[in-house]
Each structure stands twice: as structure tokens, then as C-alpha cells.
Design a protein around this motif. Structure first.
Motif, PDB file in Angstrom:
ATOM      1  N   TRP A  47      37.030  43.688  43.295  1.00 15.40           N
ATOM      2  CA  TRP A  47      38.419  44.137  43.371  1.00 15.40           C
ATOM      3  C   TRP A  47      39.322  42.981  43.785  1.00 15.40           C
ATOM      4  O   TRP A  47      38.906  42.049  44.461  1.00 15.40           O
ATOM      5  N   SER A  48      40.563  43.053  43.369  1.00 14.24           N
ATOM      6  CA  SER A  48      41.525  42.023  43.726  1.00 14.24           C
ATOM      7  C   SER A  48      42.928  42.600  43.634  1.00 14.24           C
ATOM      8  O   SER A  48      43.179  43.557  42.888  1.00 14.24           O
ATOM      9  N   GLN A  49      43.826  41.998  44.402  1.00 19.53           N
ATOM     10  CA  GLN A  49      45.226  42.399  44.350  1.00 19.53           C
ATOM     11  C   GLN A  49      46.089  41.290  44.910  1.00 19.53           C
ATOM     12  O   GLN A  49      45.761  40.687  45.939  1.00 19.53           O
ATOM     13  N   GLN A  69      52.599  33.711  46.861  1.00 21.32           N
ATOM     14  CA  GLN A  69      52.181  34.923  46.156  1.00 21.32           C
ATOM     15  C   GLN A  69      50.746  34.685  45.691  1.00 21.32           C
ATOM     16  O   GLN A  69      50.503  33.981  44.712  1.00 21.32           O
ATOM     17  N   LEU A  70      49.787  35.237  46.427  1.00 18.09           N
ATOM     18  CA  LEU A  70      48.378  34.968  46.165  1.00 18.09           C
ATOM     19  C   LEU A  70      47.566  36.251  46.198  1.00 18.09           C
ATOM     20  O   LEU A  70      47.899  37.193  46.940  1.00 18.09           O
ATOM     21  N   PRO A  71      46.481  36.287  45.428  1.00 19.60           N
ATOM     22  CA  PRO A  71      45.627  37.476  45.452  1.00 19.60           C
ATOM     23  C   PRO A  71      44.542  37.378  46.518  1.00 19.60           C
ATOM     24  O   PRO A  71      44.096  36.292  46.880  1.00 19.60           O
ATOM     25  N   ILE A  72      44.158  38.536  47.028  1.00 22.08           N
ATOM     26  CA  ILE A  72      42.876  38.673  47.706  1.00 22.08           C
ATOM     27  C   ILE A  72      41.881  39.095  46.628  1.00 22.08           C
ATOM     28  O   ILE A  72      42.097  40.098  45.942  1.00 22.08           O
ATOM     29  N   ALA A  73      40.834  38.324  46.434  1.00 25.80           N
ATOM     30  CA  ALA A  73      39.847  38.603  45.396  1.00 25.80           C
ATOM     31  C   ALA A  73      38.472  38.626  46.039  1.00 25.80           C
ATOM     32  O   ALA A  73      37.974  37.588  46.477  1.00 25.80           O
ATOM     33  N   ASN A 103      42.608  30.472  44.829  1.00 22.50           N
ATOM     34  CA  ASN A 103      41.300  30.325  44.185  1.00 22.50           C
ATOM     35  C   ASN A 103      40.154  30.340  45.189  1.00 22.50           C
ATOM     36  O   ASN A 103      39.275  29.479  45.173  1.00 22.50           O
ATOM     37  N   ARG A 104      40.149  31.362  46.079  1.00 23.05           N
ATOM     38  CA  ARG A 104      39.101  31.477  47.091  1.00 23.05           C
ATOM     39  C   ARG A 104      38.587  32.916  47.139  1.00 23.05           C
ATOM     40  O   ARG A 104      39.355  33.870  46.971  1.00 23.05           O
ATOM     41  N   PRO A 105      37.285  33.111  47.400  1.00 25.63           N
ATOM     42  CA  PRO A 105      36.773  34.466  47.606  1.00 25.63           C
ATOM     43  C   PRO A 105      37.370  35.087  48.859  1.00 25.63           C
ATOM     44  O   PRO A 105      37.673  34.393  49.841  1.00 25.63           O
ATOM     45  N   ARG A 114      43.425  25.103  42.122  1.00 26.94           N
ATOM     46  CA  ARG A 114      44.221  25.712  41.053  1.00 26.94           C
ATOM     47  C   ARG A 114      43.376  25.835  39.789  1.00 26.94           C
ATOM     48  O   ARG A 114      42.462  25.044  39.593  1.00 26.94           O
ATOM     49  N   PRO A 115      43.625  26.813  38.907  1.00 21.70           N
ATOM     50  CA  PRO A 115      44.634  27.858  38.997  1.00 21.70           C
ATOM     51  C   PRO A 115      44.422  28.755  40.219  1.00 21.70           C
ATOM     52  O   PRO A 115      43.268  29.044  40.586  1.00 21.70           O
ATOM     53  N   ALA A 116      45.520  29.215  40.791  1.00 21.22           N
ATOM     54  CA  ALA A 116      45.445  29.974  42.031  1.00 21.22           C
ATOM     55  C   ALA A 116      44.676  31.281  41.876  1.00 21.22           C
ATOM     56  O   ALA A 116      44.035  31.749  42.820  1.00 21.22           O
ATOM     57  N   SER A 117      44.718  31.882  40.686  1.00 19.78           N
ATOM     58  CA  SER A 117      44.063  33.179  40.464  1.00 19.78           C
ATOM     59  C   SER A 117      42.744  33.057  39.711  1.00 19.78           C
ATOM     60  O   SER A 117      42.228  34.053  39.193  1.00 19.78           O
ATOM     61  N   LEU A 118      42.185  31.838  39.647  1.00 18.76           N
ATOM     62  CA  LEU A 118      40.956  31.652  38.876  1.00 18.76           C
ATOM     63  C   LEU A 118      39.816  32.518  39.401  1.00 18.76           C
ATOM     64  O   LEU A 118      39.119  33.176  38.625  1.00 18.76           O
ATOM     65  N   TYR A 119      39.617  32.527  40.719  1.00 23.93           N
ATOM     66  CA  TYR A 119      38.509  33.331  41.256  1.00 23.93           C
ATOM     67  C   TYR A 119      38.739  34.815  41.008  1.00 23.93           C
ATOM     68  O   TYR A 119      37.781  35.568  40.783  1.00 23.93           O
ATOM     69  N   ARG A 120      39.987  35.241  41.044  1.00 24.27           N
ATOM     70  CA  ARG A 120      40.282  36.650  40.756  1.00 24.27           C
ATOM     71  C   ARG A 120      39.791  37.020  39.363  1.00 24.27           C
ATOM     72  O   ARG A 120      39.202  38.090  39.162  1.00 24.27           O
ATOM     73  N   VAL A 121      40.037  36.138  38.399  1.00 28.54           N
ATOM     74  CA  VAL A 121      39.634  36.408  37.014  1.00 28.54           C
ATOM     75  C   VAL A 121      38.116  36.336  36.866  1.00 28.54           C
ATOM     76  O   VAL A 121      37.490  37.231  36.288  1.00 28.54           O
ATOM     77  N   THR A 122      37.501  35.275  37.398  1.00 26.57           N
ATOM     78  CA  THR A 122      36.060  35.090  37.200  1.00 26.57           C
ATOM     79  C   THR A 122      35.253  36.179  37.889  1.00 26.57           C
ATOM     80  O   THR A 122      34.275  36.681  37.324  1.00 26.57           O
TER      81      THR A 122
END
Length: 389
Positions: free
Chosen positions: A295-297, A286-290, A372-374, A58-66
Motif C-alpha cells: 500500500w502507498s499514499q 509532497q511524498l508518498p509513504i510506500a 524513494n524509500r520503503p 529520485r524518482p521520488a515515487s519509484l519505490y511506490r511504483v515498484t
């Protein structure tokens, strides 16, 4: 006939070649490089985690942002680098004293650091951009080369800053002279930019960087998707409204039959058919693919919590998990879930995506999705979990 004289540094009298201009542009470029380096380091450690480092789930969307920032800062660095080079290129024509003095040796060191810095940075940006397109027209491994170039850039940058520190310090703040617009000599610039002031140059470069950012960040920010003309992936485009990097055909995977079994190898060995997996208690996340390409969604995933499967097989707390795909070969046919991911309630063996059964290109019949995973570690076409203690 008189031969033309070779240009010297004094042949470029435009105020746009002033150290103050170079310092301001260098500051902007330095910020972009620092962000790109730190976020790239985080991405590298996600895929090659050293034993001393624990990456939180966590944060769950950290990798999406970075990773979005990593690609964005890399793209914005292109106009900044070009502007910086244009500002300082007259220095290439500065004469070296002979015999070499301390000043001349400092100049040689400065030029050597610039040569390494510019060459490595240009190559880094070039192969990084091609990576966003998933095009690799070279024989060397991208990930290892990208990582080595990043450290080369930082090393050359530190040497360059050490050599130029007195000049940078002297021009770090605006002086009264800098506040007075100085029009450039009419014969010193091409007609297209005659009359461009320092402030005008800064606005032009900032505008170019902003334009590159706005037309590319839409691959991570769905609201800007319609204007993301530089983005290789667009939000909401793909099976089940989610982009795909590696298709089942590319991975050599075909749809499974009724005899397909999913297994968990641990203290107790578990085996399930697809219908039996669907009959287990289901959860959603509710998680993103990053992806590393930037790209991510986000999407809604439904399936069985990995930690529930570990409990069913009697795995001890703190266990790591090897995830095995049906993919034929490839660098990511297996992945490893560290214990903090395996125990996170958001980590699922997903069977459904956005309310419907997984599409084959999204990993049917089952895939792993974790916070928080690629994307390359969100393994698709999973048919086995192996408990590691």
C-alpha cells in the motif's frame, strides 16, 4: 472383479492439456514472476544495500511504483499458477522407461525442477500474502526466507526452461492447427467446463488475473480504492487521512512532555526543544509513504530539511546519517540515510502532516520522510540524528 487401471497421460485427451496451452500460460506466469522477482530484489536492496550499490533518491515515487507492482504481480501469479498446473498435471502420469534412458533421466530432472519450483513458488506466494496482512504465524524470519525462496524459484525456473526449451520453442508461435477451434471430448472434462476452448480458457485465466489485480491495486492507486476488496489497507483511512502500520502503542511510545529534546550528534552537537525546531526554517515535500505490504499514499509533509541540520552541525558533504527512534526495540528502531538521501532537498525531519501537527501514530513529535524509500525506513518518533562519515 476387474480392478480399475491406473490413469496414464493418454487418459486426459482434452486439447486444454496441449503443450501450446501450457506454453502460453507459462509465458504469462513467467512475466509475472520476473516482475515480482526484480521489484522484490529492489525492495530487498533498499533495506540491505550492498556496498557496491548506490540507490538514487529520485524518482521520488519509484519505490511506490515498484513495490505496488511487486505485490500486484505476486497476487496475479496465483490464478496463473493454478491454471498452469491444471494444464500440465497429466504429465505426472507419464510412464518412465526402464532401464532409465536419456529421455527418462530428462523427465526425472524435469519433474524434480517442477517439484522445487511449484513448492517454492506456492510457499513464496503464501507467506507474501500473509505479509500484506502483517500476520506471521511461523518461527522463521520473513524477510530472509522470502529472499532465499525468490532465488530458489529463479534457479528452478531456469532448470525447467532448459529442460523444456525444445518443446517451448516448438509451440511458442501459433500454428494453423492452433487457429482451428477443437472442441474437447464430452467425456474428458467435468460438466462445469465441458466445451471450453483454448481461447475460452485463456480469456478465463486473463479475467481472473485482471479481477485479482483490480480488487487489490486500490491500496496503491487511490482512484480504485472503493473496489479494493482484497487490499488490507485502503487509501485515506487512518489518522490525518493516512493509513498506519505500526502504532505508537505497538512501538511502546507515549506522548512526550515539555522537557523533550531533539539532538544532532556531529562535528558540533545540537539540541532543540520542539518549539525551537518549529522556529527553524521550514520546508515542505509532497511524498508518498510506500510500505512493503504494497500500500502507498502521497501526503504533504512539513519540517526541516535534513541537509540544513547537517550544515548547522558542520557535517561534511557526503555524510551518512543514522536515525534513532524512541521506539522500544523492533527491527527498525534505527535506520540509516545514505548521503544521497541526506542531501536531497525533499528529505525532511517532518513535524506536520497534511497541514496539522503529526499524530502520535504517525511519529509525533518528529519523523523522517525521504523520497524513494520503503515505509519501514521512514523512521517515526525520531529524537536523534547521528552523523556518520
Amino acid at each position: 472383479m476387474k480392478l480399475p487401471q491406473a490413469p496414464t497421460e493418454e487418459s486426459f485427451p482434452s486439447p486444454l492439456h496441449h503443450p501450446r496451452v501450457a506454453t502460453v500460460l507459462g509465458r504469462w506466469l513467467g512475466v509475472a514472476i520476473t516482475i515480482c522477482f526484480l521489484t522484490g530484489l529492489f525492495s530487498h536492496f533498499q533495506q540491505a544495500t550492498p556496498g557496491w550499490l548506490v540507490i538514487p533518491s529520485r524518482p521520488a515515487s519509484l519505490y511506490r511504483v515498484t513495490q505496488g507492482l511487486h505485490v500486484l504481480s505476486g497476487l496475479v501469479s496465483v490464478p496463473l499458477l493454478l491454471a498452469k498446473l491444471w494444464t500440465v498435471y497429466p504429465k505426472l502420469f507419464a510412464k518412465l522407461a526402464w532401464p532409465p534412458s536419456r529421455k527418462a533421466l530428462t523427465t526425472i530432472l524435469e519433474r524434480a525442477s517442477i517439484l522445487v519450483l511449484v513448492s517454492a513458488l506456492a510457499l513464496e506466494l503464501f507467506i507474501g500474502f500473509l505479509n500484506t496482512l502483517q500476520w506471521y504465524p511461523w518461527p522463521f524470519p520473513f524477510k530472509e526466507t522470502h529472499y532465499a525462496l525468490a532465488w530458489t524459484i529463479i534457479g528452478a525456473l531456469l532448470v525447467h526452461l532448459a529442460v523444456k526449451l525444445p518443446l517451448i520453442t516448438a509451440h511458442w508461435r501459433r500454428t494453423p492447427a492452433d487457429r482451428t477451434p477443437v472442441p474437447p471430448p464430452a467425456d474428458s472434462l467435468p460438466p462445469a467446463i465441458t466445451g471450453l476452448t483454448r481461447r475460452g480458457l485463456f480469456r478465463t485465466v486473463a479475467g481472473a488475473g485482471a479481477l485479482v489485480g483490480i480488487t487489490s491495486i486500490g491500496q496503491s492507486v487511490p482512484a480504485l480504492g472503493p473496489v479494493a476488496v482484497l487490499a488490507p489497507r485502503k487509501p485515506n483511512i487512518g489518522p490525518q487521512g493516512l493509513p498506519v502500520n505500526r502504532t505508537a502503542k505497538d512501538a511502546g511510545v507515549v506522548a512526550v512532555g515539555d522537557d523533550w529534546r531533539f539532538t544532532v550528534i556531529g562535528p558540533s552537537r545540537l539540541s532543540y526543544s520542539l518549539d525551537e525546531l518549529r522556529a527553524l526554517p521550514q520546508s515542505w515535500s509532497q511524498l508518498p509513504i510506500a510500505c512493503v505490504e504494497g500500500w502507498s499514499q502521497a501526503a504533504r509533509w512539513e519540517g526541516i530539511r535534513v541537509r540544513d541540520l547537517l550544515r548547522l552541525c558542520g557535517a561534511p558533504e557526503g555524510s551518512r546519517v543514522r536515525v534513532v527512534s524512541m521506539e522500544k526495540g523492533g527491527f527498525y528502531a534505527t535506520s540509516e540515510l545514505p548521503s544521497q538521501y541526506a542531501e536531497d532537498p525533499l528529505t525532511l525531519l517532518a513535524l506536520r502532516l497534511n497541514g496539522t501537527t503529526l499524530d502520535l501514530d504517525h511519529g509525533y513529535p518528529a519523523r523522517v520522510i525521504a523520497p524513494n524509500r520503503p515505509g519501514v525506513l521512514q523512521t517515526k518518533w525520531v529524537h536523534r540524528l547521528e552523523v556518520l562519515t
